[in-house]
Design a protein around this motif. Sequence first.
Motif, PDB file in Angstrom:
ATOM      1  N   GLN A  11       0.846  -1.199   0.000  1.00  0.00           N
ATOM      2  CA  GLN A  11       0.000   0.000   0.000  1.00  0.00           C
ATOM      3  C   GLN A  11       0.880   1.247   0.000  1.00  0.00           C
ATOM      4  N   GLY A  29     -11.879   6.863  12.625  1.00  0.00           N
ATOM      5  CA  GLY A  29     -11.209   8.150  12.768  1.00  0.00           C
ATOM      6  C   GLY A  29     -12.125   9.259  13.240  1.00  0.00           C
ATOM      7  N   TYR A  61      -9.879  -3.542   9.434  1.00  0.00           N
ATOM      8  CA  TYR A  61     -10.203  -2.625   8.341  1.00  0.00           C
ATOM      9  C   TYR A  61     -10.580  -1.274   8.932  1.00  0.00           C
ATOM     10  N   ALA A  62     -10.621  -0.278   8.069  1.00  0.00           N
ATOM     11  CA  ALA A  62     -10.963   1.080   8.504  1.00  0.00           C
ATOM     12  C   ALA A  62     -12.448   1.315   8.308  1.00  0.00           C
ATOM     13  N   ARG A  63     -13.061   2.009   9.259  1.00  0.00           N
ATOM     14  CA  ARG A  63     -14.482   2.320   9.113  1.00  0.00           C
ATOM     15  C   ARG A  63     -14.728   3.785   9.496  1.00  0.00           C
ATOM     16  N   GLY A  64     -15.922   4.248   9.139  1.00  0.00           N
ATOM     17  CA  GLY A  64     -16.346   5.562   9.593  1.00  0.00           C
ATOM     18  C   GLY A  64     -16.009   6.695   8.655  1.00  0.00           C
ATOM     19  N   SER A  65     -15.733   7.823   9.254  1.00  0.00           N
ATOM     20  CA  SER A  65     -15.551   9.094   8.552  1.00  0.00           C
ATOM     21  C   SER A  65     -14.258   9.138   7.731  1.00  0.00           C
ATOM     22  N   GLY A  66     -14.272  10.047   6.745  1.00  0.00           N
ATOM     23  CA  GLY A  66     -13.046  10.321   5.985  1.00  0.00           C
ATOM     24  C   GLY A  66     -11.928  10.865   6.844  1.00  0.00           C
ATOM     25  N   GLN A  85      -7.961  -5.739   5.083  1.00  0.00           N
ATOM     26  CA  GLN A  85      -8.586  -5.291   3.839  1.00  0.00           C
ATOM     27  C   GLN A  85      -8.469  -3.781   3.714  1.00  0.00           C
ATOM     28  N   ASN A  87      -9.458  -0.014   2.002  1.00  0.00           N
ATOM     29  CA  ASN A  87     -10.545   0.754   1.392  1.00  0.00           C
ATOM     30  C   ASN A  87     -10.042   2.183   1.217  1.00  0.00           C
ATOM     31  N   ALA A  88     -10.934   3.062   0.773  1.00  0.00           N
ATOM     32  CA  ALA A  88     -10.509   4.442   0.520  1.00  0.00           C
ATOM     33  C   ALA A  88      -9.975   5.105   1.785  1.00  0.00           C
ATOM     34  N   LEU A  89     -10.529   4.730   2.942  1.00  0.00           N
ATOM     35  CA  LEU A  89     -10.078   5.337   4.197  1.00  0.00           C
ATOM     36  C   LEU A  89      -8.636   4.955   4.507  1.00  0.00           C
ATOM     37  N   ASN A  91      -6.463   3.831   2.446  1.00  0.00           N
ATOM     38  CA  ASN A  91      -5.575   4.373   1.401  1.00  0.00           C
ATOM     39  C   ASN A  91      -5.165   5.805   1.737  1.00  0.00           C
ATOM     40  N   ALA A  94      -2.628   5.853   4.595  1.00  0.00           N
ATOM     41  CA  ALA A  94      -1.288   5.407   4.160  1.00  0.00           C
ATOM     42  C   ALA A  94      -0.600   6.504   3.356  1.00  0.00           C
ATOM     43  N   LEU A  95      -1.358   7.135   2.471  1.00  0.00           N
ATOM     44  CA  LEU A  95      -0.770   8.198   1.648  1.00  0.00           C
ATOM     45  C   LEU A  95      -0.364   9.382   2.513  1.00  0.00           C
TER      46      LEU A  95
END
Lengths: 134, 424
Positions: A11, A29, A61-66, A85, A87-89, A91, A94-95
């Motif tokens: 990732q 988050g 995995y990540a859940r919730g808000s951006g 797993q 997801n967009a959160l 990602n 990590a970035l």
Amino acid sequence: MKEIRINGRKQFGGQVTAEALVSKGPLEGFTNQNPMMGWVTEREHPLYKVPYKDKVLVYTYARGSGGFAAFGSGPNLPAAFVHHQSNALSNSAALNGRIPSVTDLEIDPTTVIETGDKVFVNGDEGYIIVYKDE
Amino acid sequence: MQLTDEEKRMLQGEEGLVRQKCMEQLVDLCDVAGADRLVDLDGTGDFTHAAMMSQGRYGFPLEELKALADSGAKFKIPTYSNKVPLPQVPFHGWEKCGIPQHEDPEYNKKLREEEYMSVYRQMGLFTSCTCANYLISSFWPTVGQHCSWTESSAVPYCNAVLGGRTNLDGSFASCFLGKAPYYGMHVTENRYATIVVKSERTLRTEMEWDIFGFAVGELSKLEVPALVGMADATTSKTVKINAALNTGGSIPMYHIPGVTPEAQTLELALNGKQPKETYVIGEKELRDAYDKVNYLPSEDIDFVSLGCPHYNLVDLMRVAHLLEGKKCKVRLWIMTTPWMYDLAKSQGFLKIFDDAGATLLTGTCPAAMGMPDGIKSVAMDSVKQSYYITGRYSSPEDPLHVCYGTKEDCVEAAITGKWRGEWR
């Protein structure tokens, strides 16, 4: 010492070996995490206010808000992210954090890794090695 | 990574610094997400402005942005702004919100970051400053259009309710260039249901949809659920379930067969395949979810907040009808979008709120901006707000009590100072 290799997907690049801090469930988050303190503030969460600075933060995995991106912000970053797993959160975290991150693992790492285990995270090639006492 | 010639030129800086930084961000996001190309957007976008635009790896000076705007550059797709950066000051109602810091006009003005917003407007950004742009945008993506939205509670409105296609990745870069990493919800195969979640009870009320959404979010992990047992869908109920799904879980896409546009039947939702799992949510599971969000409830209430996600006009009307001719005993905040304020005023709702001692606030929420000092017990009508407010005020020794219920329960609590809500 027993070594367990788990393959996944890169990732974010980089390599590090550090102690694991394991959440057997998801992380969340926004206000349920404090990036300045470097810990989770979600009510009833097993990692409530447990510092993750310099740990390999292992979770499902990540859940919730951006606002999850803030796991990659602040002065108390983990040493690496390892999660089952993506997801967009995750990602965005990590970035944001630019720390070694491995995800989409062939098995859920939280079923293998315990808090305190040493883990080698190879974000360049997308795998981890867990070190267990025999 | 496949890039077009135009994308390569931007990445190499031949189209200027801002486009180069934007392209670097999108290419890096592709790498992190495992995407091998960008998709050209033809829908809509939104992003949260942050002064970090001028900081960090993908940042550029404000002067560069101004020069770009002066050169005539525009956002590639219709783009709206999410709330201003934390602590997300109110756009209306701040003068009487009860928090001294927020009542300072200079503080309010500074945190709106108008120096950036004015440049963005020049470039075509709609500075709507809300988590619920889909309620006021007056322009929506159509089925199949590629979008880039950033709000977790809004993303399923795009994917599931409208049939647009977005991951949670709205940014200045994606909206300005009109490009996003091609993965996740942009890809047709990823949009089909992989699990089925059935409710034993036919879910008809907003509270049922909200609580069910939290329960489904918790059990679905990162699957795409097809939801069975939902009835009487309304805009307010879909808003509720979207926020709840993305509080208990991370669900950018779901199907309600016969309701959402990509699945007229359960078979279509599943693309003719067998689900990986079929879950049944019974009375116990609903009750458990309710008990999680109705957290340490207390009889006495000293603060009430409504409108997460931001209320639509009908929600505002319903609360106005409940408050008409009444007086609040404890502080009541009603949250909506800044653009809804004048509508609420012209319809007479604002006067009703004022006369009742309630405050209409826009562009923010309690979890983001905080609450007045000394609050021990709050009442809220939102799973999402309930679950996040305790993170902001976390203290196991002196925990915040959060009473969760319907609009009617919450308004009654504001009027009486007592909590009478219950799971129904």
